[in-house]
Design an enzyme around this catalytic site. Structure first.
Site, short mmCIF file in Angstrom:
data_model
loop_
_atom_site.label_atom_id
_atom_site.label_comp_id
_atom_site.label_asym_id
_atom_site.label_seq_id
_atom_site.Cartn_x
_atom_site.Cartn_y
_atom_site.Cartn_z
N PRO A 97 42.48 -35.07 4.08
CG PRO A 97 42.80 -32.78 3.75
CD PRO A 97 42.49 -34.04 3.03
N GLY A 101 35.81 -31.48 5.94
CA GLY A 101 34.73 -31.37 4.96
C GLY A 101 35.06 -32.02 3.63
CG LEU A 102 38.43 -32.02 1.56
CD1 LEU A 102 39.94 -31.91 1.55
CD2 LEU A 102 37.90 -31.71 0.16
CB SER A 104 38.59 -38.03 5.55
OG SER A 104 38.60 -38.54 6.83
CG ASP A 148 30.07 -36.04 3.55
OD1 ASP A 148 29.56 -35.02 3.05
OD2 ASP A 148 31.05 -36.04 4.33
O1 PMV Z 1 31.40 -30.43 6.51
P1 PMV Z 1 30.92 -31.41 5.48
O2 PMV Z 1 31.54 -31.26 4.14
O3 PMV Z 1 30.85 -32.82 5.96
O4 PMV Z 1 29.45 -30.99 5.10
C1 PMV Z 1 28.42 -30.75 5.99
C2 PMV Z 1 27.23 -30.37 5.20
C3 PMV Z 1 26.05 -29.98 6.02
O5 PMV Z 1 25.02 -29.66 5.10
C4 PMV Z 1 26.33 -28.75 6.86
C5 PMV Z 1 25.59 -31.13 6.93
C6 PMV Z 1 25.06 -32.34 6.20
O6 PMV Z 1 24.96 -33.40 6.83
O7 PMV Z 1 24.71 -32.24 5.02
#
Ligand code: PMV
Length: 319
Positions: A97, A101-102, A104, A148
């Site tokens: 999705p 936050g996964l 993608s 990520d």
């Molecule tokens: O929302 P996600 O899973 O892309 O994670 C963001 C994680 C944060 O620490 C809030 C921001 C980052 O760049 O690490």
């Protein structure tokens, strides 16, 4: 000739937000969802992109150069110094999705980069894929920590510490350590269905920090200690200890104002349904939460989360 590549989704277990301020964070690949790319030679002139999930069927040069997919291809062209691309057909499918936050975006970039490199006989290491993906992430997400691209590139659990900002530092954003999982454990991931830009929660946290650095540095320290302790527990084969650490981490994220009513409701629901612990995951305000469960109650917890409003759930084993 056709060349394929696939990259998994990801989820942050511990340390989001504090990772932006140099504290460690832990993330794992989520192989139940993935981005898949096929590159093949084509008789049609040009580079044709077919990405049905985002309703894209276009020739590369008809897209704006900052289009997320076009920018990967243009930058890859530049990186690989291929003077003229052959005619290509690029198919991109993803079950991850978007904006939840996964990971993608990172997964599409990693799979596309590897598929193009393999198809064009350009040799590229994992470190280079990671650094390249980090550059692309920066184009679209402002100041990402680099977690990520790292977990998606290596497709292994990672312990990540961001580098301090430096204009001349090359690389993928931080120190990466992969680590062993002493004993497998099960996580339920539930999506609130609310898309919340990470950029906004990150800048809200920055505003808080600017107004009272010592207070928020203490919170970041506590989160960093949780990530450190969690890694030790995972390596020692004591994943049951992660439940309490998740609860503590969630409380600190609430203090940072990045939770929401919906996230809190799902976090509570998971605990009431027998999870050992639960927390929001990623940028917050929407997106996903995670719960640590014994395998035999995973389905029941997942069902309770759906009844409480989760739009989608994934049960994943960390190995
Ligand atoms: O929302 P996600 O899973 O892309 O994670 C963001 C994680 C944060 O620490 C809030 C921001 C980052 O760049 O690490």
């Amino acid at each position: 000739m056709m060349t394929k590549s696939s990259a998994p989704g990801k989820i942050i277990l511990f340390g989001e937000h504090a990772v932006v301020y140099g504290r460690p964070a832990l993330a794992i690949p989520v192989t139940q969802v993935h981005a898949d790319v096929d590159v093949s030679d084509s008789s049609r002139a040009g580079i044709w992109i077919d990405a049905p999930d985002v309703n894209l069927h276009a020739e590369l040069n008809t897209l704006p150069s900052d289009h997320p997919i076009a920018s990967v291809i243009h930058n890859f062209l530049f990186l690989s110094r291929v003077s003229k691309f052959p005619n290509l057909e690029i198919k991109i499918n993803s079950t991850i999705p978007v904006a939840s936050g996964l990971g993608s975006g990172a997964a599409v970039t990693v799979a596309l980069t590897r598929a193009l490199a393999a198809h064009l006989d350009y040799s590229i290491t994992d470190e280079e894929v990671n650094a390249f993906t980090y550059e692309i992430e920066k184009l679209h997400h402002g100041t990402p920590s680099g977690i990520d691209n790292t977990v998606v590139t290596y497709a292994k659990p990672v312990y990540f510490i961001k580098h301090p900002p430096s204009p001349d530092r090359k690389g993928a954003g931080g120190e990466v350590e992969t680590f062993k999982v002493g004993q497998p454990f099960t996580i339920v991931i539930a999506d609130t269905g609310i898309s919340a830009p990470t950029k906004e929660s990150v800048s809200d946290v920055r505003r808080l920090w600017m107004n009272d650095k010592s207070r928020w540095e203490t919170v970041f320290d506590k989160i960093g200690e949780i990530s450190f302790t969690a890694r030790r527990a995972i390596e020692a084969g004591k994943p049951e200890l992660l439940g309490e650490l998740m609860n503590e981490n969630h409380a600190l994220l609430q203090k940072l104002t990045v939770s929401s009513l919906e996230l809190d409701r799902l976090v509570e629901t998971a605990r009431n349904a027998g999870a050992l612990g639960s927390k929001l995951s990623g940028g917050g305000r929407g997106g996903n939460m995670i719960a640590l469960v014994k395998p035999k109650i995973a389905e029941a917890v997942s069902l309770s989360l759906k009844e409480a409003g989760a739009k989608n759930t994934i049960i994943t084993q960390v190995l």
